[in-house]
Every structure is written in C-alpha cells, then in structure tokens.
Scaffold this motif. Structure first.
Motif, PDB file in Angstrom:
ATOM      1  N   HIS A   8      52.463  85.818  27.366  1.00  0.00           N
ATOM      2  CA  HIS A   8      54.152  86.595  26.628  1.00  0.00           C
ATOM      3  C   HIS A   8      55.138  85.664  27.233  1.00  0.00           C
ATOM      4  O   HIS A   8      55.767  85.981  28.063  1.00  0.00           O
ATOM      5  N   ALA A   9      55.986  85.816  26.256  1.00  0.00           N
ATOM      6  CA  ALA A   9      56.759  84.922  26.451  1.00  0.00           C
ATOM      7  C   ALA A   9      58.189  85.715  26.851  1.00  0.00           C
ATOM      8  O   ALA A   9      58.808  84.929  27.540  1.00  0.00           O
ATOM      9  N   PHE A  10      58.507  86.940  26.916  1.00  0.00           N
ATOM     10  CA  PHE A  10      58.379  87.975  28.195  1.00  0.00           C
ATOM     11  C   PHE A  10      57.367  88.378  28.906  1.00  0.00           C
ATOM     12  O   PHE A  10      56.830  89.639  28.473  1.00  0.00           O
ATOM     13  N   PRO A  11      57.782  88.269  29.992  1.00  0.00           N
ATOM     14  CA  PRO A  11      56.600  88.810  31.079  1.00  0.00           C
ATOM     15  C   PRO A  11      56.754  90.146  31.213  1.00  0.00           C
ATOM     16  O   PRO A  11      56.860  91.042  31.292  1.00  0.00           O
ATOM     17  N   PHE A  12      55.206  89.860  31.020  1.00  0.00           N
ATOM     18  CA  PHE A  12      54.450  91.307  30.891  1.00  0.00           C
ATOM     19  C   PHE A  12      54.567  92.044  31.672  1.00  0.00           C
ATOM     20  O   PHE A  12      55.183  93.563  31.533  1.00  0.00           O
ATOM     21  N   ALA A  13      54.538  91.828  33.070  1.00  0.00           N
ATOM     22  CA  ALA A  13      54.823  92.066  34.090  1.00  0.00           C
ATOM     23  C   ALA A  13      55.989  93.171  34.217  1.00  0.00           C
ATOM     24  O   ALA A  13      56.631  93.761  34.891  1.00  0.00           O
ATOM     25  N   ARG A  14      57.099  92.209  33.990  1.00  0.00           N
ATOM     26  CA  ARG A  14      58.484  93.290  33.797  1.00  0.00           C
ATOM     27  C   ARG A  14      59.080  93.912  32.724  1.00  0.00           C
ATOM     28  O   ARG A  14      59.974  94.175  32.693  1.00  0.00           O
ATOM     29  N   TRP A  15      58.501  93.447  31.623  1.00  0.00           N
ATOM     30  CA  TRP A  15      59.113  93.946  29.904  1.00  0.00           C
ATOM     31  C   TRP A  15      57.181  94.316  29.623  1.00  0.00           C
ATOM     32  O   TRP A  15      56.978  93.317  28.786  1.00  0.00           O
ATOM     33  N   PRO A  16      56.795  94.907  29.745  1.00  0.00           N
ATOM     34  CA  PRO A  16      55.278  95.392  29.105  1.00  0.00           C
ATOM     35  C   PRO A  16      55.525  95.922  27.479  1.00  0.00           C
ATOM     36  O   PRO A  16      55.757  96.671  27.144  1.00  0.00           O
ATOM     37  N   ASN A  17      55.293  94.249  27.109  1.00  0.00           N
ATOM     38  CA  ASN A  17      55.434  94.628  24.802  1.00  0.00           C
ATOM     39  C   ASN A  17      53.777  93.273  25.086  1.00  0.00           C
ATOM     40  O   ASN A  17      54.105  92.516  25.161  1.00  0.00           O
ATOM     41  N   ASN A  18      53.132  94.462  24.403  1.00  0.00           N
ATOM     42  CA  ASN A  18      52.290  93.088  23.908  1.00  0.00           C
ATOM     43  C   ASN A  18      51.733  93.024  22.080  1.00  0.00           C
ATOM     44  O   ASN A  18      51.471  93.070  21.362  1.00  0.00           O
ATOM     45  N   ASP A  19      53.345  93.221  21.405  1.00  0.00           N
ATOM     46  CA  ASP A  19      53.167  92.904  20.235  1.00  0.00           C
ATOM     47  C   ASP A  19      53.032  91.483  19.727  1.00  0.00           C
ATOM     48  O   ASP A  19      52.799  90.269  20.321  1.00  0.00           O
ATOM     49  N   LEU A  20      53.107  91.295  18.375  1.00  0.00           N
ATOM     50  CA  LEU A  20      52.355  90.183  17.774  1.00  0.00           C
ATOM     51  C   LEU A  20      53.560  88.537  18.076  1.00  0.00           C
ATOM     52  O   LEU A  20      52.814  87.776  18.966  1.00  0.00           O
ATOM     53  N   TRP A  21      54.699  89.418  17.756  1.00  0.00           N
ATOM     54  CA  TRP A  21      55.818  88.121  18.209  1.00  0.00           C
ATOM     55  C   TRP A  21      55.752  87.770  19.532  1.00  0.00           C
ATOM     56  O   TRP A  21      56.749  86.645  20.239  1.00  0.00           O
ATOM     57  N   ASN A  22      55.390  88.707  20.543  1.00  0.00           N
ATOM     58  CA  ASN A  22      55.858  88.413  22.185  1.00  0.00           C
ATOM     59  C   ASN A  22      54.994  87.111  22.858  1.00  0.00           C
ATOM     60  O   ASN A  22      54.965  86.932  23.713  1.00  0.00           O
ATOM     61  N   LEU A  23      53.675  87.395  21.791  1.00  0.00           N
ATOM     62  CA  LEU A  23      52.549  86.631  22.782  1.00  0.00           C
ATOM     63  C   LEU A  23      52.307  85.245  21.423  1.00  0.00           C
ATOM     64  O   LEU A  23      52.149  85.367  20.432  1.00  0.00           O
ATOM     65  N   LEU A  24      52.126  84.119  22.747  1.00  0.00           N
ATOM     66  CA  LEU A  24      52.302  82.644  21.837  1.00  0.00           C
ATOM     67  C   LEU A  24      50.920  81.813  22.417  1.00  0.00           C
ATOM     68  O   LEU A  24      50.957  81.905  23.964  1.00  0.00           O
TER      69      LEU A  24
END
Length: 565
Positions: free
Chosen positions: A465-481
């Motif tokens: 998760h480019a933007f850490p899921f633990a603090r900004w929970p987002n599982n969108d395709l663009w955020n998963l690298l």
C-alpha cells in the motif's frame, strides 16, 4: 486580471530573470521568523517560483498558484528535492485550490494584491481566510507607487486589510518599517508587509459533532452511522465532491448509501446485532426485494469501480442503494438538527435515475445519479482533517448504543464484540487480486518493483500500500504497488517522501498501465473519487500521478506519518 496574465506570459523570461535576481531572504526579511517549521503552504501568484522553491527547501509542502502559462512553464524547469504542486488558478475564485480541500499553515501573496480590483478584494480576502488552518498565517505584501508597464495595478492600503481582518476574525499586524524601499532600486516604489493570523478559536464544527455523537437523543444508530459514513468519505474520497462553496460541499448521495451499506452489512448479517431500541421494528432500508437478495455477498464485494452483470444482483443493488438513500433523507438527515432548533444540519436531494438492467458500475456517474447529499463546509473540513480523533468517538458511541438494546443484551455480546463488529475491515481479496495479476504477467513479461526498479519474480514479491493502509485505509488499484519483499518490509507503515514518489514516477505509471490498461474503468473510477484535483471522468495516468503526489502531502499534513525514502 486577464490582461496581467497575458503580460506575465509574454514577458516570462525577462520577469523570471528579474525576480530570481533577488533572494527570498531580502524580499521577505521582515517575516522570516513567522515561517512554519512544517506543514502546507499556498503561494498565490507564485511567478518564477523563487518563493515557492525557498519554502519547499525548508521542508514545507508547497502548492504554487500561477495562471500565466509562460512564467509557470519556466518555473517548472527548476529541479528541487521536494516537489512543488503547480496549479493554474486565479483570485478571487481559487476554485481549483478549494477543490483540493486543504487548509494551509501559510498563505503568501507577494506583489499580488495590487493586481486585484478593489471590488473583488473583499471576496478574495474571505476566500483566502477560509483556506487557513487555526493559527495559520496570511502574508500580503503591498506595493505603493507607479506602474512602469502595461499591467493593471490599483492603489492598496494596509488599513483596508485591517478592516477585512476585523470582519473575518483574523489578527492584524504591520511588519517592518512603515514603508520599505524597493529591493530593485526603484525610488518611487515602496512596500509594506501585513501579517494576518487566524486564531485557534474553532469553527463550531467540533461542538456540533460532539453534540450529535454524545448528547443528541438517538433511538437508533442512524445518526452515528451517518456521521461515520461521511467521515469515511471525507477521509478517503476528496475527489467525490460534486460542488463546493464557502458554505457547503455536495456529495453523490449514492456514495453515502454505498458506505452506509458497507458499514451495516456485517453488523446485520454476520453479527446479527440489533440497531434500534424497538426490537419489533425492522430497519427501513432492509427489504426483501433489495437488501435480502444481496445476502450472498459481503460488504467487501461492493467498492468503487466494481461492475455487476448478474441481473438479479444489478436490480437488487440498485433498489438497495435507493432504499438507503431514502432512509438517510427521511431519518438521520432530517432529525440531525442544530442544538435547540429544528433546523437540519444536512440536506438531501434525491433523483430517480434510469433503472439499470444488464450491468451496474459503481462509478461517479451512477452514484451521483441518485441525488445529492449536502454537508456544511465546516463539518466537512473537520471530518476530513480530524478523522483520526473523531472516528473513535463515533465507534464508542455506536457500540454503547447497541449494548443498550434488549435483543443484543439477550445475546450477551461483550464490549469487545461490539468494537470488533465495528472495525473497518478491508478485504484480502484485493491484495490477492494484485498478486494474481502480477503472477499472470510474469508468465510472459517482466514486472518491476515500483520502488527500486528491479525485476520481480514469482517467489519474491509483495504488494505494498503506497499510502499505508494502517493509517489511511485504501485498497484501490492505484494504491497497491508490486514491490520487492525486502523493500516492502523496510517501508512498513511509513509514508514515501515526495521526492521518493517523484523518483518512482515512471515505474509507478508503468505498473498502472501494465496492470490496468485493460481495466481502466475500475482504475479511474477509484482514483478520480479518492484523489484530489481530478475530473470525475479523467482517464489520464499522468494526471492520476500528479494527484497521487498531492494526496501524499495531504495525508502527511493530516496524520504526521513517519517518512520513508
């Protein structure tokens, strides 16, 4: 204003040389001590970028506004370690800046105010003041003297700014000598610098939210659910705003209904927890020809960009979101009122879109077709900025409400049961899907680590998760690298620096195209709603990346995460 924009574009090279010949410290020596140590800065009329580059070099996140294409293009050629977010926008509207939904620690107008027509200044000042954080500073330099070229300039007055400061609740201070000489040696040009500060006296949003959460009479969990729904949208979907003014923001009511469903589905179906004080009364949005027909699917099967082709599911989902929208309008939105009044805090305007038959896509077009949900601007700002503190209060109140209902007491749920049921769970399904996509691609082509550029192999890669899921929970395709396993472990829950994102730009965009070129509808539906400054119908990967870097600075500003490089 348009005449001045043309002048700055046509004379871009000479003006850039002129502005860059004088240092930031010389021009702004009277307020160097007021520069914040960290945070967000807005440089309005940034010109050659001299001031923006200086402030960025101090570690600040800078948004630079410059409407003149020529001078802005030259400013973009300067390379610096910390990226500057350049935006073409103009006073007094600053519509693109307001669409970012960012509050600033510092706003700078250097040699700009004299270009604003007197009949536009009050509106411009009001707009600027509403972009400040509590304790945020607005610095305006005032030029007195003749104009030597065809630009339009108007007389300016420090007293005028003092009057505006009084009207809009800002403190006023005139810095330095009463009238300073010109750094370029023009004898009949003088300058003044005004410092205006927004006191940290609040907007009234926190007391109102607290009243709804803690003190407001509630016979069901609806009011708390509505606030948590809006908080989730405010935190995760800055791009979902349809319209924004100084007074309110407008959201797609379908998005509100979607998050409402995602919150309630596990509570009702998995945990079978009662949600109102009357055990014999069902929930208004639970209907046989809608909600019950979706029982085979979990809340995690409903996400932005998802497509549905099964006729029964399509029709049931359509009816369910309509039923929820109606329930929200007629119950919590109607009865969430200002303290001591019957005036509703929120407004809902429902629409009746064409009923889908063969396919339904949870995209902006469909979600907005169900109607509008109107949120007061100060409430929206507080939900966006302070979600990390507000959400625990909402969860605690929701669990306490459920603990008081008779049917839940009969089942002897513990406090921990209620809290676990209210956890915001994201599916492993999405991460697994990325892994499958990488594995499929590796059978015929190379896939590279988005952070190092090294080749990945099927036995040694992770999904980050480019933007850490633990603090900004987002599982969108663009955020998963896709990344190297070791690098992913090193990054952990840290936030990549702006410089790291810039360095990885080509790798990230290459992955997005490689992974999702054939599934652009879902990718762009998710990105356009989750990231700031994007058109809801955007289909450009480079634009997504620019918004990606801006969202990085928003998250850093809101949550103060540890940097990773």
């Amino acid at each position: 204003m348009s005449k001045n924009i043309t002048f700055y574009s046509v004379n871009a090279e000479s003006l850039t040389t002129q502005y860059n010949s004088i240092s930031f410290e010389s021009v702004h020596k009277d307020w160097l001590d007021e520069i914040p140590k960290e945070g967000m800065v807005l440089d309005v009329g940034a010109g050659s970028g001299r001031d923006a580059r200086f402030l960025a070099s101090k570690g600040l996140s800078v948004v630079a506004v410059e409407p003149a294409d020529g001078i802005r293009d030259l400013a973009l050629q300067y390379g610096i370690e910390k990226p500057i977010h350049w935006i073409s926008d103009t006073l007094p509207d600053l519509s693109k800046i307001f669409a970012l939904q960012i509050k600033f620690d510092l706003i700078l107008l250097s040699a700009v105010w004299m270009h604003i027509a007197p009949n536009s200044r009050q509106r411009a000042f009001r707009k600027l003041s509403s972009l400040l954080k509590p304790n945020g500073k607005l610095v305006i330099s005032l030029r007195h003297g003749p104009c030597y070229d065809e630009r339009t300039m108007h007389d300016v007055s420090a007293d005028e700014l003092a009057q505006y400061a009084s009207q809009y609740g800002l403190t006023y201070k005139l810095l330095g000598p009463l009238s300073q000489s010109d750094e370029m040696g023009r004898e009949d040009v003088r300058w003044q610098t005004v410092l205006l500060t927004l006191p940290d006296d609040g907007t009234g949003a926190f007391p109102l939210i607290r009243n709804i959460v803690v003190n407001d009479n509630k016979s069901s969990t609806y009011k708390v659910a509505l606030l948590r729904t809006l908080l989730r949208i405010a935190e995760g979907h800055p791009g979902a705003v349809i319209e924004q003014t100084d007074e309110y923001v407008v959201l797609p009511v379908g998005l509100v209904a979607l998050y409402w469903m995602k919150l309630y589905k596990p509570l009702i179906e998995q945990y079978e927890m009662q949600q109102n004080s009357n055990s014999s009364k069902g929930l208004g949005f639970i209907k046989a020809n809608g909600w019950h027909q979706l029982s085979s699917l979990s809340s995690n099967d409903f996400y932005i960009g998802a497509s549905y082709f099964d006729t029964e599911i399509v029709q049931a989902l359509y009816r369910t979101l309509k039923d929820i929208s109606s329930t929200v309008k007629n119950m919590p939105a109607k009865y969430t009122t200002l303290p001591g009044t019957k005036d509703a805090v929120f407004q809902v305007e429902l629409s009746t879109p064409k009923k889908p038959t063969k396919q339904l896509i949870l995209d902006f077009e469909f979600l907005s077709s169900l109607g509008k949900f109107i949120v007061p601007k100060h409430i929206w700002d507080s939900l966006s900025r302070f979600s990390v503190w507000i959400e625990p209060a909402l969860v605690n109140e929701w669990s306490s409400l459920m603990a008081g209902y008779a049917m839940n007491q009969e089942k002897q749920f513990s406090k921990l049961d209620f809290l676990n049921a209210l956890n915001w769970h994201e599916p492993e399904r999405t991460t697994s899907r990325i892994r499958k996509r990488v594995n499929d691609l590796l059978t015929s082509e190379n896939v590279y680590c988005c952070w190092s550029g090294k080749n990945l192999n099927v036995t040694d890669f992770a999904v980050d998760h480019a933007f850490p899921f633990a603090r900004w929970p987002n599982n969108d395709l663009w955020n998963l690298l896709p990344t190297n396993t070791k690098i992913n472990a090193q990054k952990s829950d840290k936030l990549p620096t702006g410089l790291k994102l810039v360095e990885s730009r080509e790798l990230i965009i290459q992955w997005w195209k490689q992974g999702w070129q054939m599934n652009q509808t879902e990718f762009f539906s998710q990105a356009n709603l989750a990231l700031p400054n994007l058109n809801p119908y955007n289909a450009n990967f480079d634009d997504v990346f620019d918004a990606f870097t801006l969202q990085r600075d928003r998250i850093k500003d809101f949550q103060q995460l540890q940097d990773w490089y």
